[in-house]
Design an enzyme around this catalytic site. Structure first.
Site, PDB file in Angstrom:
ATOM      1  N   ARG A 233       0.840  -1.191   0.000  1.00  0.00           N
ATOM      2  CA  ARG A 233       0.000   0.000   0.000  1.00  0.00           C
ATOM      3  C   ARG A 233       0.878   1.245   0.000  1.00  0.00           C
ATOM      4  O   ARG A 233       1.975   1.260   0.577  1.00  0.00           O
ATOM      5  CB  ARG A 233      -0.907   0.033   1.239  1.00  0.00           C
ATOM      6  CG  ARG A 233      -2.141  -0.873   1.142  1.00  0.00           C
ATOM      7  CD  ARG A 233      -3.129  -0.355   0.118  1.00  0.00           C
ATOM      8  NE  ARG A 233      -4.350  -1.162   0.025  1.00  0.00           N
ATOM      9  CZ  ARG A 233      -4.523  -2.172  -0.812  1.00  0.00           C
ATOM     10  NH1 ARG A 233      -3.542  -2.516  -1.632  1.00  0.00           N
ATOM     11  NH2 ARG A 233      -5.668  -2.833  -0.840  1.00  0.00           N
ATOM     12  N   GLU A 262      -3.716   8.472  -5.013  1.00  0.00           N
ATOM     13  CA  GLU A 262      -3.986   7.803  -6.276  1.00  0.00           C
ATOM     14  C   GLU A 262      -5.220   8.407  -6.936  1.00  0.00           C
ATOM     15  O   GLU A 262      -6.267   8.510  -6.276  1.00  0.00           O
ATOM     16  CB  GLU A 262      -4.181   6.294  -6.051  1.00  0.00           C
ATOM     17  CG  GLU A 262      -2.929   5.631  -5.498  1.00  0.00           C
ATOM     18  CD  GLU A 262      -3.126   4.169  -5.111  1.00  0.00           C
ATOM     19  OE1 GLU A 262      -2.124   3.475  -4.897  1.00  0.00           O
ATOM     20  OE2 GLU A 262      -4.303   3.730  -5.001  1.00  0.00           O
ATOM     21  N   HIS A 284      -1.334   1.261  -9.896  1.00  0.00           N
ATOM     22  CA  HIS A 284      -2.083   0.390  -8.973  1.00  0.00           C
ATOM     23  C   HIS A 284      -2.860  -0.666  -9.765  1.00  0.00           C
ATOM     24  O   HIS A 284      -4.085  -0.789  -9.666  1.00  0.00           O
ATOM     25  CB  HIS A 284      -3.027   1.201  -8.090  1.00  0.00           C
ATOM     26  CG  HIS A 284      -3.449   0.453  -6.860  1.00  0.00           C
ATOM     27  ND1 HIS A 284      -3.790   1.065  -5.691  1.00  0.00           N
ATOM     28  CD2 HIS A 284      -3.585  -0.888  -6.617  1.00  0.00           C
ATOM     29  CE1 HIS A 284      -4.109   0.164  -4.774  1.00  0.00           C
ATOM     30  NE2 HIS A 284      -3.997  -1.037  -5.326  1.00  0.00           N
TER      31      HIS A 284
END
Length: 308
Positions: A233, A262, A284
């Site tokens: 993460r 993000e 991601h």
């Protein structure tokens, strides 16, 4: 049954047929907090990926009977408030393991093998005009005999360890929970792992024990020939410190699939390093192979069936 998916665009072009068979499915590509409040009034099942499920959102859905997380992590959901309202929360565990493991080694192999350089030297025409059958001007390394230090030896971390062994790597790990449950590999203190590993691979959740775990001090403990990969993460690795470590050649390189914010802001220091060739950045997407997204839809459908 009314089923509302507030950020369905995060799933790409995968078919929602298994969910559609269970009720009336309404999908929104994305939802701002304000839009979300207006969209859940009559929903009985709420599906979210990264949309924050706050007390206000739960209160805006008086018919809500189930919240389905289209992921494994549920840190975007106020679990305590959902429980106080008698609304169960179900997530999806294990759907992306193969996807993340493969993406991990895609990045590791690209870093240690200098893949972009060799691809570029051929496509640029430089190889064609060189007069040599090979180009050994840039070094690349074998994984065999190297040490991989895995931070977080859960379902994904243990699979990374097995693949690393197949490449002939030595494996050690750091337990972010403080419980060294795996006896197949040596469990090391973080400082010792960082100092000994040729590749540091992060597969941990973001929590109070891992937030800011890798900063300037920790990066300086690593070998200057070592690489760090974060598939866990954003927030586990301090991005500003990492950019400085890349520019200062404190480490050899890094790969990140996750970030603090993000999508990645344009002013993020990782986008402005002097040595971009030492970085592999991905949006991601390690979780999102076609097969993983198909499994995820199936698991969401199963969670809905079990909830009614």
């Amino acid at each position: 049954m009314k089923i509302v998916f507030l950020d369905a665009a995060t799933m790409g072009d995968v078919s929602f047929a298994p969910i559609q068979q269970l009720g009336e499915l309404v999908c929104y590509d994305r939802s701002t907090p304000e839009e979300a409040l207006a969209r859940v009034g009559d929903c009985e099942v709420l599906i979210v990926n990264k949309v924050r499920v706050t007390p206000e959102l739960i209160d805006a859905a008086p018919k809500l009977r189930l919240i389905c997380e289209a992921a494994t992590g549920v840190n975007n959901i106020d679990l305590a408030y959902a429980a106080s309202k008698g609304v169960p929360v179900r997530n999806a565990v294990g759907y992306s393991t193969d996807s993340v493991v493969q993406a991990t080694f895609m990045h590791i192999l690209s870093l240690v093998g200098n893949a972009p350089y060799f691809d570029g030297v051929v496509k640029s025409g430089e190889y064609s005009s060189s007069g040599l059958f090979t180009d050994v001007s840039v070094n690349w390394s074998e994984l065999a005999g190297k040490t991989i230090g895995i931070i977080g030896l859960g379902n994904i971390g243990i699979r990374v360890a097995k693949v690393a062994e197949a490449f002939g790597m030595r494996v050690c790990y750091y337990s972010t929970s403080g419980t060294s449950h795996c006896k197949d590999y040596p469990s090391l203190p973080l400082e010792e792992l960082l100092a000994s590993a040729d590749v540091v691979s992060i597969h941990a959740p973001l929590n109070e024990r891992t937030d800011g775990l890798i900063g300037e001090r920790e990066l300086r403990l690593m070998k200057n020939s070592a690489f760090i990969v974060n598939m866990g993460r954003g927030g586990i690795v301090n991005e500003e410190a990492l950019a400085k470590a890349i520019d200062g050649e404190i480490i050899a390189g890094a790969a990140l699939d996750v970030f603090v914010a993000e999508p990645l802001p344009q002013d993020n220091p990782l986008l402005h390093t002097r040595h971009p060739e030492r970085l592999r950045l991905a949006p991601h997407v390690a979780w999102a192979s076609t097969q993983a997204r198909e499994r995820l839809v199936g698991m969401i459908a199963d969670n809905i069936r079990k909830g009614f």
